[in-house]
Design a protein around this motif. Structure first.
Motif, short mmCIF file in Angstrom:
data_model
loop_
_atom_site.label_atom_id
_atom_site.label_comp_id
_atom_site.label_asym_id
_atom_site.label_seq_id
_atom_site.Cartn_x
_atom_site.Cartn_y
_atom_site.Cartn_z
N THR A 147 -9.67 -4.78 -6.81
CA THR A 147 -10.17 -5.90 -5.87
C THR A 147 -9.65 -6.45 -4.39
OG1 THR A 147 -11.07 -5.77 -7.60
CG2 THR A 147 -11.88 -7.66 -6.44
N LEU A 148 -8.23 -6.84 -4.69
CA LEU A 148 -7.80 -7.18 -3.96
C LEU A 148 -7.56 -7.22 -2.37
CD1 LEU A 148 -5.34 -9.72 -6.05
CD2 LEU A 148 -6.74 -10.54 -4.25
N ILE A 149 -7.26 -4.95 -2.93
CA ILE A 149 -6.44 -3.93 -1.51
C ILE A 149 -7.66 -4.13 -0.83
CG2 ILE A 149 -6.18 -1.45 -1.90
CD1 ILE A 149 -3.81 -1.92 -3.18
N ASN A 150 -9.02 -4.04 -1.68
CA ASN A 150 -10.63 -3.44 -0.90
C ASN A 150 -10.56 -4.82 -0.27
OD1 ASN A 150 -10.23 -0.85 -1.99
ND2 ASN A 150 -12.70 -0.97 -3.46
N ARG A 151 -10.37 -6.08 -0.83
CA ARG A 151 -11.06 -7.18 -0.25
C ARG A 151 -9.54 -7.44 1.78
NH1 ARG A 151 -11.53 -13.09 -1.97
NH2 ARG A 151 -9.24 -12.82 -1.99
N SER A 152 -8.72 -6.42 1.22
CA SER A 152 -7.63 -6.85 2.14
C SER A 152 -8.45 -5.84 3.98
CB SER A 152 -6.27 -6.33 1.75
OG SER A 152 -5.45 -6.37 2.73
N HIS A 153 -8.74 -4.60 2.86
CA HIS A 153 -9.14 -3.74 3.94
C HIS A 153 -10.12 -4.31 4.78
CE1 HIS A 153 -10.04 -0.01 6.49
NE2 HIS A 153 -10.86 0.14 5.55
N MET A 154 -11.09 -4.89 4.02
CA MET A 154 -12.55 -5.61 4.29
C MET A 154 -12.30 -6.40 6.20
SD MET A 154 -16.01 -7.18 2.48
CE MET A 154 -17.10 -7.32 3.59
N TYR A 155 -11.49 -7.16 4.99
CA TYR A 155 -10.71 -8.74 6.48
C TYR A 155 -10.41 -7.94 7.25
CZ TYR A 155 -11.67 -13.03 2.58
OH TYR A 155 -11.79 -13.13 2.15
N LEU B 255 1.39 -7.54 -3.94
CA LEU B 255 2.80 -6.99 -3.92
C LEU B 255 3.69 -8.80 -4.53
CD1 LEU B 255 3.31 -6.80 -0.16
CD2 LEU B 255 3.47 -4.68 -1.87
N LYS B 256 3.21 -9.86 -5.26
CA LYS B 256 3.25 -11.09 -6.23
C LYS B 256 3.71 -10.30 -7.91
CE LYS B 256 3.41 -15.07 -3.54
NZ LYS B 256 2.75 -16.23 -3.34
N PHE B 257 2.36 -9.46 -8.23
CA PHE B 257 2.76 -9.40 -9.22
C PHE B 257 2.86 -7.79 -9.14
CE2 PHE B 257 -1.80 -8.75 -8.14
CZ PHE B 257 -2.72 -7.87 -8.96
N LYS B 258 2.92 -6.84 -8.77
CA LYS B 258 3.14 -5.63 -8.23
C LYS B 258 3.70 -4.77 -7.52
CE LYS B 258 0.87 -1.47 -9.52
NZ LYS B 258 -0.41 -0.68 -9.84
N PRO B 259 5.37 -5.45 -7.50
CA PRO B 259 5.75 -5.02 -5.85
C PRO B 259 6.05 -3.45 -5.29
CG PRO B 259 7.80 -6.43 -7.64
CD PRO B 259 5.93 -5.84 -8.48
N LYS B 260 6.44 -2.72 -5.97
CA LYS B 260 5.66 -1.39 -5.39
C LYS B 260 4.67 -1.10 -6.03
CE LYS B 260 10.51 -0.50 -6.44
NZ LYS B 260 11.09 -0.20 -5.85
N SER B 261 3.75 -1.69 -5.40
CA SER B 261 2.69 -1.42 -5.51
C SER B 261 2.26 -0.23 -3.92
CB SER B 261 1.08 -1.81 -5.37
OG SER B 261 0.00 -1.89 -4.85
N LEU B 262 1.72 1.31 -4.19
CA LEU B 262 1.86 2.63 -3.02
C LEU B 262 1.03 1.96 -2.34
CD1 LEU B 262 2.59 4.61 -1.57
CD2 LEU B 262 1.60 6.29 -3.04
N ALA B 263 -0.38 1.30 -2.70
CA ALA B 263 -1.69 1.07 -1.92
C ALA B 263 -0.98 -0.21 -0.91
CB ALA B 263 -2.70 0.86 -2.61
N ALA B 264 -1.26 -0.93 -1.30
CA ALA B 264 -0.27 -2.29 -0.61
C ALA B 264 0.73 -2.23 -0.26
CB ALA B 264 -0.23 -3.47 -1.71
N ARG B 265 1.82 -1.34 -0.35
CA ARG B 265 2.98 -1.62 0.67
C ARG B 265 2.21 -0.39 1.88
NH1 ARG B 265 7.25 0.59 -3.22
NH2 ARG B 265 8.02 0.20 -0.76
N ASN B 266 1.64 -0.27 1.32
CA ASN B 266 1.12 0.64 3.04
C ASN B 266 -0.05 0.63 4.13
OD1 ASN B 266 0.57 3.76 3.89
ND2 ASN B 266 -1.91 2.94 3.43
#
Length: 274
Positions: free
Chosen positions: A130-138, A155-166
């Motif tokens: 949800t956070l990644i999809n909303r981020s893209h929308m913003y 990234l605070k709760f999942k620092p290795k997230s490939l999608a968030a870092r990309n």
């Protein structure tokens, strides 16, 4: 051209067996979906729904999966009806709300999409998808501050997230912070050296830096690893335009469209080659 990592929850739920025939149809729908035969999946989910009792616990799952199959078939209005029914049967379900928000965004219902994302996050505040999809929308809306805020939350709760870092690197690139974007893509490629998305995106940074030779090197690597990767052909086409090779650019844009790329930008780029 960058690829943003987004999520659509597709046929991920398990369902109980209520009868062999119904069970077989549900199983067939899942197989069809996994094989990208969305017509078969849609037909099978509809058939399973017809065989269902109105209060069966898994009915909302079937509507959810039907909606996703319909989206893949470009039947967006029908998909919305299916998601609405799933939401009616299982109110305040984060998976349904996130998928419906994504679809509303595609249908240009920005207010509705943001409302569904907010509802989903009220229920599950640490939902990565949800956070990644909303981020893209913003980001598409031009609100990079809000986009980065959602990504930083992931990234605070999942620092290795490939999608968030990309996606974080993508926002940095859009802001003209190429060194920061390159650093992130380099780190990700150290961990995932054969990931076409990352190779393409690093090539895109070089494109922005006008280093067309390096850009071509990384995009060609992405295509070599995954020859059906439509976004890489768009990126390579952009490189060819900058190099003045319009015939090659046109060929790549046509290839991307043939592979399923539907972004308006591709068709505009193709027009430049005529």
């Amino acid at each position: 051209m960058k690829l943003i990592l987004l999520f659509i929850v597709a046929s991920v739920f398990t369902v109980s067996t209520y009868g062999q025939t119904r069970s077989e149809i549900i199983k067939k729908a899942g197989i069809c979906f996994s094989q990208k035969d969305y017509d078969c999946a849609e037909t099978s989910y509809k058939k399973a729904i017809e065989m269902s009792e109105s209060q069966q616990d898994d009915l909302y799952i079937l509507y959810e999966n039907l909606g996703t199959a319909q989206r893949r078939n470009e039947k967006r209005n029908e998909a919305m009806e299916s998601y609405n029914m799933a939401d009616k049967l299982s109110p305040n379900n984060p998976f349904i709300l996130t998928n419906r928000a994504s679809l509303k965004n595609q249908l240009k219902d920005i207010k509705g999409a943001l409302e569904d994302y907010a509802l989903s996050l009220n229920i599950d505040s640490l939902n990565e998808e949800t956070l990644i999809n909303r981020s893209h929308m913003y980001k598409v809306m031009g609100d990079t501050v809000a986009a980065l805020k959602d990504l930083e939350r992931v990234l605070k709760f999942k620092p290795k997230s490939l999608a968030a870092r990309n996606n974080y690197a993508d926002v940095m690139m859009n802001k003209g912070k190429y060194a920061e974007a390159m650093k992130v893509f380099d780190e990700l490629l150290d961990e995932h050296p054969n990931e076409p998305i990352l190779l393409n995106n690093k090539g895109d940074v070089y494109l922005k830096l006008k280093d067309y030779e390096k850009a071509m090197e990384f995009v060609n690597k992405a295509i070599k690893i995954k020859s059906t990767y439509d976004v890489a052909y768009v990126t390579r086409g952009e490189i060819y335009i900058k190099m003045g090779e319009l015939a090659k650019a046109k060929k790549d844009f046509q290839k991307a469209i043939k592979l399923g790329c539907e972004e308006t930008k591709v068709f505009k780029l193709l027009d430049k080659c005529n």
